[in-house]
Write an enzyme that holds these catalytic residues in place. Structure first.
Site, mmCIF file in Angstrom:
data_model
loop_
_atom_site.group_PDB
_atom_site.id
_atom_site.type_symbol
_atom_site.label_atom_id
_atom_site.label_comp_id
_atom_site.label_asym_id
_atom_site.label_seq_id
_atom_site.Cartn_x
_atom_site.Cartn_y
_atom_site.Cartn_z
ATOM 1 N N SER A 91 0.869 -1.326 0.167
ATOM 2 C CA SER A 91 0.022 0.119 -0.114
ATOM 3 C C SER A 91 0.902 1.245 0.093
ATOM 4 O O SER A 91 0.392 2.320 0.438
ATOM 5 C CB SER A 91 -1.248 0.133 1.190
ATOM 6 O OG SER A 91 -1.832 -0.949 1.188
ATOM 7 N N THR A 193 -1.578 2.502 4.655
ATOM 8 C CA THR A 193 -0.866 3.678 4.379
ATOM 9 C C THR A 193 0.035 3.784 5.670
ATOM 10 O O THR A 193 -0.399 3.584 6.976
ATOM 11 C CB THR A 193 -1.726 4.792 4.724
ATOM 12 O OG1 THR A 193 -2.573 4.816 3.396
ATOM 13 C CG2 THR A 193 -1.122 6.425 4.749
ATOM 14 N N THR A 211 1.653 6.804 0.570
ATOM 15 C CA THR A 211 0.882 5.824 0.479
ATOM 16 C C THR A 211 0.448 5.940 -1.257
ATOM 17 O O THR A 211 0.968 6.801 -1.820
ATOM 18 C CB THR A 211 -0.668 6.018 1.082
ATOM 19 O OG1 THR A 211 -1.592 4.831 0.838
ATOM 20 C CG2 THR A 211 -1.253 7.264 0.312
ATOM 21 N N ARG A 221 -7.503 9.508 -8.677
ATOM 22 C CA ARG A 221 -8.407 9.438 -7.405
ATOM 23 C C ARG A 221 -7.116 9.846 -6.521
ATOM 24 O O ARG A 221 -5.979 9.324 -6.647
ATOM 25 C CB ARG A 221 -8.892 8.458 -7.014
ATOM 26 C CG ARG A 221 -9.481 8.491 -5.660
ATOM 27 C CD ARG A 221 -8.680 7.770 -4.817
ATOM 28 N NE ARG A 221 -9.274 7.628 -3.334
ATOM 29 C CZ ARG A 221 -8.570 7.216 -2.357
ATOM 30 N NH1 ARG A 221 -7.191 7.126 -2.253
ATOM 31 N NH2 ARG A 221 -9.129 7.030 -1.309
ATOM 32 N N VAL A 222 -7.463 10.812 -5.729
ATOM 33 C CA VAL A 222 -6.500 11.253 -4.590
ATOM 34 C C VAL A 222 -7.055 11.046 -3.381
ATOM 35 O O VAL A 222 -8.168 11.534 -3.006
ATOM 36 C CB VAL A 222 -5.986 12.786 -4.636
ATOM 37 C CG1 VAL A 222 -5.151 13.245 -3.628
ATOM 38 C CG2 VAL A 222 -5.149 12.962 -5.951
ATOM 39 N N GLY A 223 -6.481 10.617 -2.398
ATOM 40 C CA GLY A 223 -7.232 10.188 -0.919
ATOM 41 C C GLY A 223 -6.583 11.451 0.051
ATOM 42 O O GLY A 223 -6.440 12.399 -0.233
ATOM 43 N N ASP A 224 -6.984 11.169 1.146
ATOM 44 C CA ASP A 224 -6.721 12.056 2.242
ATOM 45 C C ASP A 224 -5.116 12.159 2.508
ATOM 46 O O ASP A 224 -4.411 13.119 3.143
ATOM 47 C CB ASP A 224 -7.248 11.375 3.594
ATOM 48 C CG ASP A 224 -6.816 10.219 3.998
ATOM 49 O OD1 ASP A 224 -6.444 9.133 3.113
ATOM 50 O OD2 ASP A 224 -6.337 10.058 5.112
ATOM 51 N N THR A 244 -5.297 6.828 8.656
ATOM 52 C CA THR A 244 -5.250 5.576 7.914
ATOM 53 C C THR A 244 -6.709 5.074 7.601
ATOM 54 O O THR A 244 -7.418 5.388 8.359
ATOM 55 C CB THR A 244 -4.162 4.430 8.066
ATOM 56 O OG1 THR A 244 -4.165 3.351 7.210
ATOM 57 C CG2 THR A 244 -4.744 3.899 9.754
ATOM 58 N N GLY A 245 -6.848 4.415 6.383
ATOM 59 C CA GLY A 245 -8.260 4.053 6.193
ATOM 60 C C GLY A 245 -8.593 4.880 4.896
ATOM 61 O O GLY A 245 -7.818 5.412 3.940
ATOM 62 N N GLY A 247 -9.984 7.267 2.742
ATOM 63 C CA GLY A 247 -9.464 8.606 2.536
ATOM 64 C C GLY A 247 -10.834 9.528 2.379
ATOM 65 O O GLY A 247 -10.781 10.508 2.937
HETATM 66 C C1 SD4 Z 1 -6.093 6.504 0.969
HETATM 67 N N1 SD4 Z 1 -6.085 6.578 3.362
HETATM 68 O O1 SD4 Z 1 -5.714 6.776 -0.166
HETATM 69 C C2 SD4 Z 1 -5.578 5.917 1.989
HETATM 70 C C3 SD4 Z 1 -5.377 4.672 2.243
HETATM 71 C C4 SD4 Z 1 -4.881 3.989 3.230
HETATM 72 O O2 SD4 Z 1 -3.603 2.206 3.909
HETATM 73 O O3 SD4 Z 1 -4.858 4.434 4.406
HETATM 74 N N2 SD4 Z 1 -4.177 2.828 2.938
HETATM 75 O O4 SD4 Z 1 -7.725 6.937 0.977
#
Ligand code: SD4
Length: 340
Positions: A91, A193, A211, A221-224, A244-245, A247
């Site tokens: 990841s 992450t 991550t 796509r872009v996460g948090d 983490t998790g 996003g």
């Molecule tokens: C995301 N927060 O891109 C990240 C994913 C993540 O472990 O935490 N992966 O949404």
């Protein structure tokens, strides 16, 4: 006594004298479940906490860098580079699971005690996005570079472009293509992450996050994780938090910034993380249809108290300090993965 006053009292009792900087060896990898009312944990500074099991190796490298007199920023970079380079960590960085088009796209950010920050998003072909994020902080007037612009900047700074899709990740992607169903597996595909928080011996905070984001995400796509305030936030007067998790869920609630603000109001790191997880739960009325909804937060306050909390079980984090070494801890959580 008001909770704020209790907090101040606990903080005063919890403040510790600085002591010799000894080695932070791995002491235990078996996580234990936190009791229902998790006690406030305080560690001697410096203290490093990082999400997930691979946080142990990252913590170790960060610890060594701090011990060698490096800055918090450089120490975090050294630690996170370990996860980024490890193809077994699927990841993050090299070997990260790709998007649905088979492209590995990376997000990272870093922030220091002066609230200086750097970030890259949707970066392809560069193994160490946290190092590029650090360069954004150091070498540009901006906070965030994205996509091709981030890549151009990285190349101008001497980074090498390379293929990050390992045969194992390519195989996993091809397997996924057979059904092409976007149903992330909780705590596995989507949630590794690495986010790291450091409080140094002088009590100054630094944080970083890197991550490959959600596996099989849409291209672009872009996460948090690269968003200051969502995946990571700190205020050197108060504390630091990281996520983490999923996003999207963290962005909707400005998760890490909120954890820091709650600590400013007097909540302990555990309580602040728990409050935001509860808020995320309440905002997702459709969580029953989202068996993959998982978020986890870690936090440190200025006194060296630390904690975490997650929506579902399975989340853990690595903690490293001089007294107790480098070990895994399992925070409390709201529900198990079977709960609806
Ligand atoms: C995301 N927060 O891109 C990240 C994913 C993540 O472990 O935490 N992966 O949404």
């Amino acid at each position: 006594m008001s909770s704020r006053r209790k907090f101040i009292k606990k903080a005063a009792l919890g403040s510790v004298a600085l002591s010799a900087f000894s080695a932070c060896g791995v002491q235990a990898s078996n996580a234990t479940t936190a009791p229902k009312e998790a006690p406030i944990k305080t560690a001697k500074k410096p203290l490093i906490i990082s999400t997930w099991n691979h946080g142990l190796a990252a913590n170790q490298a960060t610890w060594e860098a701090l011990n060698a007199g490096k800055s918090g920023l450089t120490a975090i970079e050294k630690g996170l580079n370990i996860s980024e380079a490890d193809p077994k960590v699927r990841s993050v960085g090299y070997g990260g699971l790709p998007d649905r088009e088979g492209k590995v796209t990376l997000d990272a950010c870093i922030m220091d005690q002066n609230s200086d920050c750097g970030s890259v998003s949707f970066l392809q072909g560069i193994k160490h996005p946290i190092s590029v994020a650090k360069k954004v902080l150091e070498e540009t007037p901006h906070v965030m570079l994205s996509g091709q612009g981030a890549l151009n900047f990285a190349l101008s700074q001497g980074f090498k472009e390379e293929n990050l899709l390992t045969p194992e990740s390519e195989k996993a992607w091809k397997n996924w293509l057979e059904k092409s169903k976007y149903q992330p597996v909780i705590n596995i595909e989507n949630h590794d992450t690495i986010s790291m928080l450091v409080i140094d011996k002088d009590g100054n905070l630094t944080g970083g996050c890197t991550t490959s984001g959600a596996a099989w995400k849409m291209h672009g796509r872009v996460g948090d994780s690269p968003i200051i305030g969502s995946g990571l936030f700190l205020d050197n007067e108060v504390g630091a938090a990281a996520a983490t998790g999923l996003g999207e869920a963290v962005i909707r609630t400005a998760g890490s910034a909120m954890v820091v603000e709650l600590m400013r109001q007097g909540l302990s790191p555990n309580e602040a993380c728990k409050t935001i997880v509860e808020r995320i739960y309440n905002k997702h009325k459709n969580h029953k249809d989202m068996p993959y909804l998982q978020v986890g937060f870690i936090a440190i306050n200025k006194q060296g108290e630390y904690g975490g909390y997650s929506l579902r079980g399975g989340f853990n984090f690595a903690v490293c300090d001089a007294d107790n070494g480098n070990r895994m801890e399992k925070p409390d959580f709201k529900m198990t993965w079977k709960d609806k």
